[in-house]
Design a protein around this motif. Structure first.
Motif, PDB file in Angstrom:
ATOM      1  N   ALA A  78     156.715  43.056  47.584  1.00 19.97           N
ATOM      2  CA  ALA A  78     156.252  41.709  47.644  1.00 19.97           C
ATOM      3  C   ALA A  78     155.675  41.122  46.387  1.00 19.97           C
ATOM      4  O   ALA A  78     155.714  40.076  46.351  1.00 19.97           O
ATOM      5  CB  ALA A  78     155.492  41.805  48.821  1.00 19.97           C
ATOM      6  N   THR A  79     155.202  42.006  45.648  1.00 21.55           N
ATOM      7  CA  THR A  79     154.417  41.395  44.567  1.00 21.55           C
ATOM      8  C   THR A  79     155.105  41.986  42.933  1.00 21.55           C
ATOM      9  O   THR A  79     154.643  41.553  42.053  1.00 21.55           O
ATOM     10  CB  THR A  79     152.847  41.820  44.562  1.00 21.55           C
ATOM     11  N   GLU A  80     155.829  43.083  43.025  1.00 20.53           N
ATOM     12  CA  GLU A  80     156.388  43.701  41.989  1.00 20.53           C
ATOM     13  C   GLU A  80     155.361  44.356  41.212  1.00 20.53           C
ATOM     14  O   GLU A  80     155.449  44.378  39.955  1.00 20.53           O
ATOM     15  CB  GLU A  80     157.315  42.612  41.111  1.00 20.53           C
ATOM     16  N   LYS A  81     154.282  44.765  41.885  1.00 24.36           N
ATOM     17  CA  LYS A  81     153.210  45.320  41.335  1.00 24.36           C
ATOM     18  C   LYS A  81     152.826  46.841  41.983  1.00 24.36           C
ATOM     19  O   LYS A  81     153.121  46.620  43.056  1.00 24.36           O
ATOM     20  CB  LYS A  81     151.782  44.481  41.244  1.00 24.36           C
ATOM     21  N   GLU A  82     152.912  47.844  41.269  1.00 28.96           N
ATOM     22  CA  GLU A  82     152.358  49.067  41.783  1.00 28.96           C
ATOM     23  C   GLU A  82     150.935  49.098  42.401  1.00 28.96           C
ATOM     24  O   GLU A  82     150.150  48.479  41.800  1.00 28.96           O
ATOM     25  CB  GLU A  82     152.547  50.196  40.720  1.00 28.96           C
ATOM     26  N   LEU A  83     151.066  49.857  43.479  1.00 24.09           N
ATOM     27  CA  LEU A  83     149.650  50.292  44.255  1.00 24.09           C
ATOM     28  C   LEU A  83     149.405  51.671  44.056  1.00 24.09           C
ATOM     29  O   LEU A  83     149.908  52.345  45.044  1.00 24.09           O
ATOM     30  CB  LEU A  83     149.689  49.620  45.405  1.00 24.09           C
ATOM     31  N   LYS A  84     148.585  52.280  43.070  1.00 26.50           N
ATOM     32  CA  LYS A  84     148.519  53.680  42.795  1.00 26.50           C
ATOM     33  C   LYS A  84     147.200  54.108  43.301  1.00 26.50           C
ATOM     34  O   LYS A  84     146.918  55.221  43.627  1.00 26.50           O
ATOM     35  CB  LYS A  84     149.050  54.051  41.657  1.00 26.50           C
ATOM     36  N   GLN A  85     146.241  53.362  42.940  1.00 21.95           N
ATOM     37  CA  GLN A  85     144.643  53.538  42.993  1.00 21.95           C
ATOM     38  C   GLN A  85     143.891  52.575  43.582  1.00 21.95           C
ATOM     39  O   GLN A  85     144.254  51.285  43.429  1.00 21.95           O
ATOM     40  CB  GLN A  85     144.426  54.071  41.514  1.00 21.95           C
ATOM     41  N   LEU A  86     142.682  52.978  43.709  1.00 23.77           N
ATOM     42  CA  LEU A  86     141.482  51.708  44.181  1.00 23.77           C
ATOM     43  C   LEU A  86     141.069  51.089  42.942  1.00 23.77           C
ATOM     44  O   LEU A  86     141.044  51.383  41.731  1.00 23.77           O
ATOM     45  CB  LEU A  86     140.552  52.653  44.817  1.00 23.77           C
ATOM     46  N   GLU A  87     141.395  49.805  43.063  1.00 26.05           N
ATOM     47  CA  GLU A  87     140.954  48.927  41.950  1.00 26.05           C
ATOM     48  C   GLU A  87     140.597  47.613  42.558  1.00 26.05           C
ATOM     49  O   GLU A  87     140.456  47.232  43.902  1.00 26.05           O
ATOM     50  CB  GLU A  87     142.156  48.548  40.964  1.00 26.05           C
ATOM     51  N   GLN A  88     139.728  46.747  41.682  1.00 27.87           N
ATOM     52  CA  GLN A  88     139.156  45.491  42.403  1.00 27.87           C
ATOM     53  C   GLN A  88     140.216  44.534  42.495  1.00 27.87           C
ATOM     54  O   GLN A  88     141.350  44.639  41.851  1.00 27.87           O
ATOM     55  CB  GLN A  88     138.236  45.031  41.446  1.00 27.87           C
ATOM     56  N   GLY A  89     140.174  43.606  43.463  1.00 28.37           N
ATOM     57  CA  GLY A  89     140.656  42.176  43.850  1.00 28.37           C
ATOM     58  C   GLY A  89     140.647  41.330  42.543  1.00 28.37           C
ATOM     59  O   GLY A  89     139.901  41.228  41.661  1.00 28.37           O
ATOM     60  N   ASP A  90     141.110  39.987  43.007  1.00 28.25           N
ATOM     61  CA  ASP A  90     141.039  39.095  42.158  1.00 28.25           C
ATOM     62  C   ASP A  90     139.826  38.355  42.391  1.00 28.25           C
ATOM     63  O   ASP A  90     139.296  37.409  41.385  1.00 28.25           O
ATOM     64  CB  ASP A  90     142.229  37.944  42.284  1.00 28.25           C
TER      65      ASP A  90
END
Length: 282
Positions: A78-90
């Motif tokens: 949906a976003t063309e971004k990988e989701l591999k680890q916990l990280e902060q949002g926008d």
């Protein structure tokens, strides 16, 4: 840029504290002022839970472990971004602070109190540089010969004609009319005395009291609070879109339930986006 959201308490609000003194269950307090506040994690978690679209929820507030485990491929598609680890949002969300708190008055019914410290704190987020924080014992009460607040009798109060600059001029705040600015120390003491304390008991199977009484503190209804928010450095190229989505999210959820005891009608607040131009007196 730091934005802010107002919270007008419709019912008493309890957020759990870290200490318990005897049979009194306290609420979350600032360590340096001992004033009640709403932790940012509580506000963020409640707003996050209101997002039904999972892609948008991850983008705004960051992923949870379950998202990484079960939704990584769909999110990437949906976003063309990988989701591999916990990280902060926008989006980042700050703590909720008191701006005006109602206290009973034998002479004037209800008076909303604040202090220079709280007003200065709020002023940092607003474009009202020309508005001067009032001195101690300033008030907009017309009949101010003697003001009775609990165990205090106040007199020789100063007129405060610029009070509208420090109260958002919106339909939600029309009931906030009688204001009084107290010294920082006295305001803290009076806020402590004006907190709600609900008595709770536990009954056994025979409807008899089991154990002793317990008291729970709560911030009273009709308190005006606010919390700051903004865009994190994580929002690379998506800042404007994320800000619009978050503002739309708030606009579609004008009533929030924060803290515990939802089944008892506790913690309901009316919220709206702060608007710098709406703070100017008319």
């Amino acid at each position: 840029m730091i934005n802010y959201v107002y919270l007008y308490l419709v019912s008493p609000l309890h957020t759990g504290g870290t200490t318990q003194e005897g049979n009194l269950l306290g609420i979350a307090r600032e360590s340096h002022t001992t004033l009640p506040y709403i932790p940012s994690s509580t506000i963020r978690g409640r707003i996050r839970a209101s997002v039904s679209d999972r892609v948008q929820r991850i983008q705004l507030f960051g992923p949870e472990l379950d998202d990484i485990k079960n939704f990584a491929k769909d999110y990437q598609a949906a976003t063309e971004k990988e989701l591999k680890q916990l990280e902060q949002g926008d989006i980042w969300v700050g703590d909720g602070s008191i701006l005006w708190l109602p206290v009973p008055s034998l002479s004037h019914g209800i008076v909303w109190i604040s202090c220079p410290m709280l007003l200065e704190r709020w002023k940092r987020f607003c474009s009202i540089e020309d508005a001067k924080v009032p001195v101690d014992y300033s008030t907009n009460i017309s009949n101010k010969g003697h003001v009775y607040l609990k165990d205090a009798i106040l007199e020789n109060l100063s007129d405060w004609p610029e009070w509208k600059s420090f109260v958002p001029q919106t339909p939600e705040t029309t009931s906030i009319k009688q204001l009084l600015v107290l010294p920082n120390q006295h305001c803290t003491t009076l806020i402590q005395m004006s907190l709600w304390r609900q008595v709770k008991i536990k009954l056994d199977d025979h409807k008899s009291v089991q154990g002793g009484f317990r008291y729970e503190e709560a911030i009273p209804p009709d308190t005006l609070m606010y919390f700051p928010w903004g865009i994190t450095s994580q929002a690379n190229g998506t800042a404007q879109a994320s800000q619009t989505k978050f503002e739309d999210l708030l606009s579609n959820n004008q009533i929030l339930q924060i803290g515990g005891q939802e089944s008892l009608g506790r913690g309901f607040v009316q919220q709206w986006l702060g608007n710098n131009t709406s703070n100017q007196g008319v």
